[in-house]
Design a protein around this motif. Structure first.
Motif, PDB file in Angstrom:
ATOM      1  N   VAL A 130       0.821  -1.225   0.000  1.00 13.55           N
ATOM      2  CA  VAL A 130       0.000   0.000   0.000  1.00 13.55           C
ATOM      3  C   VAL A 130       0.855   1.275   0.000  1.00 13.55           C
ATOM      4  N   GLU A 131       0.450   2.204  -0.899  1.00 14.68           N
ATOM      5  CA  GLU A 131       1.013   3.556  -0.919  1.00 14.68           C
ATOM      6  C   GLU A 131      -0.071   4.522  -0.449  1.00 14.68           C
ATOM      7  N   ALA A 132       0.309   5.514   0.344  1.00  8.47           N
ATOM      8  CA  ALA A 132      -0.640   6.558   0.731  1.00  8.47           C
ATOM      9  C   ALA A 132      -0.022   7.903   0.422  1.00  8.47           C
ATOM     10  N   GLU A 133      -0.829   8.967   0.546  1.00  4.90           N
ATOM     11  CA  GLU A 133      -0.330  10.311   0.232  1.00  4.90           C
ATOM     12  C   GLU A 133      -0.624  11.263   1.375  1.00  4.90           C
ATOM     13  N   LEU A 134       0.376  12.053   1.705  1.00  5.27           N
ATOM     14  CA  LEU A 134       0.214  13.061   2.748  1.00  5.27           C
ATOM     15  C   LEU A 134       0.732  14.396   2.225  1.00  5.27           C
ATOM     16  N   GLY A 135      -0.108  15.429   2.354  1.00  7.46           N
ATOM     17  CA  GLY A 135       0.195  16.710   1.718  1.00  7.46           C
ATOM     18  C   GLY A 135      -0.539  16.733   0.398  1.00  7.46           C
ATOM     19  N   LYS A 136      -0.482  17.859  -0.297  1.00  6.99           N
ATOM     20  CA  LYS A 136      -1.251  17.944  -1.558  1.00  6.99           C
ATOM     21  C   LYS A 136      -0.324  18.182  -2.742  1.00  6.99           C
ATOM     22  N   ILE A 137      -0.390  17.244  -3.708  1.00  6.03           N
ATOM     23  CA  ILE A 137       0.401  17.365  -4.926  1.00  6.03           C
ATOM     24  C   ILE A 137      -0.499  18.042  -5.948  1.00  6.03           C
ATOM     25  N   GLY A 138      -0.110  19.242  -6.409  1.00  7.17           N
ATOM     26  CA  GLY A 138      -1.019  20.029  -7.230  1.00  7.17           C
ATOM     27  C   GLY A 138      -1.123  19.591  -8.666  1.00  7.17           C
ATOM     28  N   GLY A 139      -2.109  20.191  -9.337  1.00 11.52           N
ATOM     29  CA  GLY A 139      -2.180  20.147 -10.792  1.00 11.52           C
ATOM     30  C   GLY A 139      -1.580  21.466 -11.242  1.00 11.52           C
ATOM     31  N   THR A 140      -1.131  21.572 -12.507  1.00 10.27           N
ATOM     32  CA  THR A 140      -0.456  22.806 -12.913  1.00 10.27           C
ATOM     33  C   THR A 140      -1.423  23.980 -13.053  1.00 10.27           C
ATOM     34  N   GLU A 141      -2.700  23.672 -13.132  1.00 12.87           N
ATOM     35  CA  GLU A 141      -3.675  24.749 -13.284  1.00 12.87           C
ATOM     36  C   GLU A 141      -3.932  25.447 -11.946  1.00 12.87           C
ATOM     37  N   THR A 152       0.682  23.297   1.824  1.00  8.61           N
ATOM     38  CA  THR A 152       0.188  21.991   1.368  1.00  8.61           C
ATOM     39  C   THR A 152       1.313  20.945   1.322  1.00  8.61           C
ATOM     40  N   PHE A 153       2.550  21.368   1.560  1.00 10.94           N
ATOM     41  CA  PHE A 153       3.666  20.418   1.544  1.00 10.94           C
ATOM     42  C   PHE A 153       3.552  19.463   2.741  1.00 10.94           C
ATOM     43  N   THR A 154       4.153  18.293   2.623  1.00 13.75           N
ATOM     44  CA  THR A 154       4.066  17.292   3.691  1.00 13.75           C
ATOM     45  C   THR A 154       4.815  17.751   4.938  1.00 13.75           C
ATOM     46  N   ASP A 155       4.144  17.650   6.058  1.00 10.60           N
ATOM     47  CA  ASP A 155       4.747  18.029   7.328  1.00 10.60           C
ATOM     48  C   ASP A 155       5.452  16.803   7.943  1.00 10.60           C
ATOM     49  N   PRO A 156       6.749  16.903   8.278  1.00 11.80           N
ATOM     50  CA  PRO A 156       7.491  15.736   8.785  1.00 11.80           C
ATOM     51  C   PRO A 156       6.902  15.124  10.064  1.00 11.80           C
ATOM     52  N   ASP A 157       6.405  15.965  10.979  1.00 11.02           N
ATOM     53  CA  ASP A 157       5.801  15.431  12.215  1.00 11.02           C
ATOM     54  C   ASP A 157       4.552  14.616  11.891  1.00 11.02           C
ATOM     55  N   GLU A 158       3.722  15.210  11.019  1.00  9.06           N
ATOM     56  CA  GLU A 158       2.496  14.500  10.614  1.00  9.06           C
ATOM     57  C   GLU A 158       2.846  13.193   9.901  1.00  9.06           C
ATOM     58  N   ALA A 159       3.883  13.249   9.071  1.00  6.23           N
ATOM     59  CA  ALA A 159       4.269  12.054   8.308  1.00  6.23           C
ATOM     60  C   ALA A 159       4.648  10.908   9.244  1.00  6.23           C
ATOM     61  N   GLU A 160       5.383  11.244  10.288  1.00  7.19           N
ATOM     62  CA  GLU A 160       5.824  10.214  11.234  1.00  7.19           C
ATOM     63  C   GLU A 160       4.615   9.565  11.932  1.00  7.19           C
ATOM     64  N   LYS A 161       3.695  10.407  12.357  1.00  7.03           N
ATOM     65  CA  LYS A 161       2.485   9.915  13.034  1.00  7.03           C
ATOM     66  C   LYS A 161       1.634   9.078  12.057  1.00  7.03           C
ATOM     67  N   PHE A 162       1.518   9.585  10.837  1.00  2.76           N
ATOM     68  CA  PHE A 162       0.692   8.933   9.811  1.00  2.76           C
ATOM     69  C   PHE A 162       1.175   7.507   9.524  1.00  2.76           C
TER      70      PHE A 162
END
Ligand code: G3H
Ligand code: 13P
Ligand code: ZN
Length: 283
Positions: A130-141, A152-162
């Protein structure tokens, strides 16, 4: 040889290289990717997006990818890209996918944890990664300011908890890439990537990787990216080759003659990516 995503990406994580995850929508794309992997002796991930599944159907995608994987000497994983629907994820697993992404990034943090955890539980029970996503990867529009983007970038503290709470096998992080063609040059947050890798010590995924300069990709790999998603650059190669062929051969109407050069053009682009990612001779 058909393997799980985890098997491919754990090796990449341990040895410090990245594997291409290329989006598939039809037979020619599947063949271009597999031929590129075989010719460079690279492990590879075939992935199907929401649009790809809608266009071809999960059964067709799964059948084509399985034939390709089983015939190949190199390790191949079959992955669901940006899964959001639990029923569709189960359907992919039942059809032989060996890796699935649950993209809960549009949800608030706790809800993203909850939906991801549910998918991890059933996928792992079936031996699927399983792959998951944390933070928001934009579209160019996306018409948002730099400050808004930063939030919207991934927060390291949140990533560890996630990761601790969900048990995912690899994590897609937002560090400045976006899906589709770029208007300017993307600026990646390498410090953030370095911190996240040190804290998580697990395979990390980069989305929106088409059009990112070679040096930035190499730096991202050196700092811990292990799965690199490519779609747009394959589409551009296909599009360019078909347009050229039709323009130069206006009387040819055989689809095989039109699509053959496109398959070749996609293969060459993919081989170039595999070289940059460092997956050559890792099979
Ligand atoms: O992750 C997005 C893919 O690059 C494109 O998705 O096939 O649904 O247009 P699509
Ligand atoms: P690109 O189309 O920008 O290569 O992004 C692909 C992707 O991230 C698929 O999940
Ligand atoms: Zn993506």
């Amino acid at each position: 040889m058909l393997v799980t995503g985890k098997e491919i990406l754990q090796d990449a994580h341990k040895k410090g290289y990245a594997v291409g995850a290329f989006n598939v929508n039809n037979m020619e794309i599947v063949q271009a990717i597999i031929q590129a992997a075989e010719e460079t002796n690279s492990p590879v991930i075939l992935q199907a997006s929401q649009g790809g599944l809608k266009y071809a159907g999960v059964e067709y995608i799964a059948a084509m990818a399985k034939v390709a994987a089983e015939k190949a000497k190199v390790p191949v994983a079959i992955h669901l890209d940006h899964g959001t629907d639990f029923t569709q994820i189960v359907k992919c697993i039942r059809n032989g996918f060996t890796s699935v992404m649950i993209d809960g990034s549009k949800h608030p943090f706790e809800e993203n944890i909850a939906v991801t955890k549910k998918v991890v539980e059933i996928a792992h029970a079936a031996g699927v990664s399983v792959e998951a996503e944390l933070g928001k990867i934009g579209g160019t529009e996306d018409d948002i300011t730099v400050d808004e983007k930063d939030a919207t970038f991934t927060d390291p503290d949140e990533a560890e908890k996630f990761v601790k709470e969900t048990g995912v096998d690899y994590l897609a992080i937002a560090i400045g890439t976006a899906h589709g063609p770029y208007k300017g040059e993307p600026k990646l947050d390498f410090d953030r990537l370095k911190t996240i890798k040190e804290r998580l010590n697990m395979p990390l995924v980069l989305h929106g990787s088409s059009g990112v300069p070679e040096e930035s990709i190499k730096k991202a790999v050196s700092l811990g990216i292990n799965k690199i998603n490519i779609d747009t650059d394959i589409r551009l190669a296909f599009n360019g080759a078909v347009r050229d062929f039709v323009k130069n051969n206006p009387d040819v109407y055989d689809p095989r003659k039109i699509l053959g050069p496109a398959r070749e053009a996609m293969k060459e682009v993919i081989k170039g990516k595999m070289t940059i990612f460092g997956s050559v001779d890792r099979a």
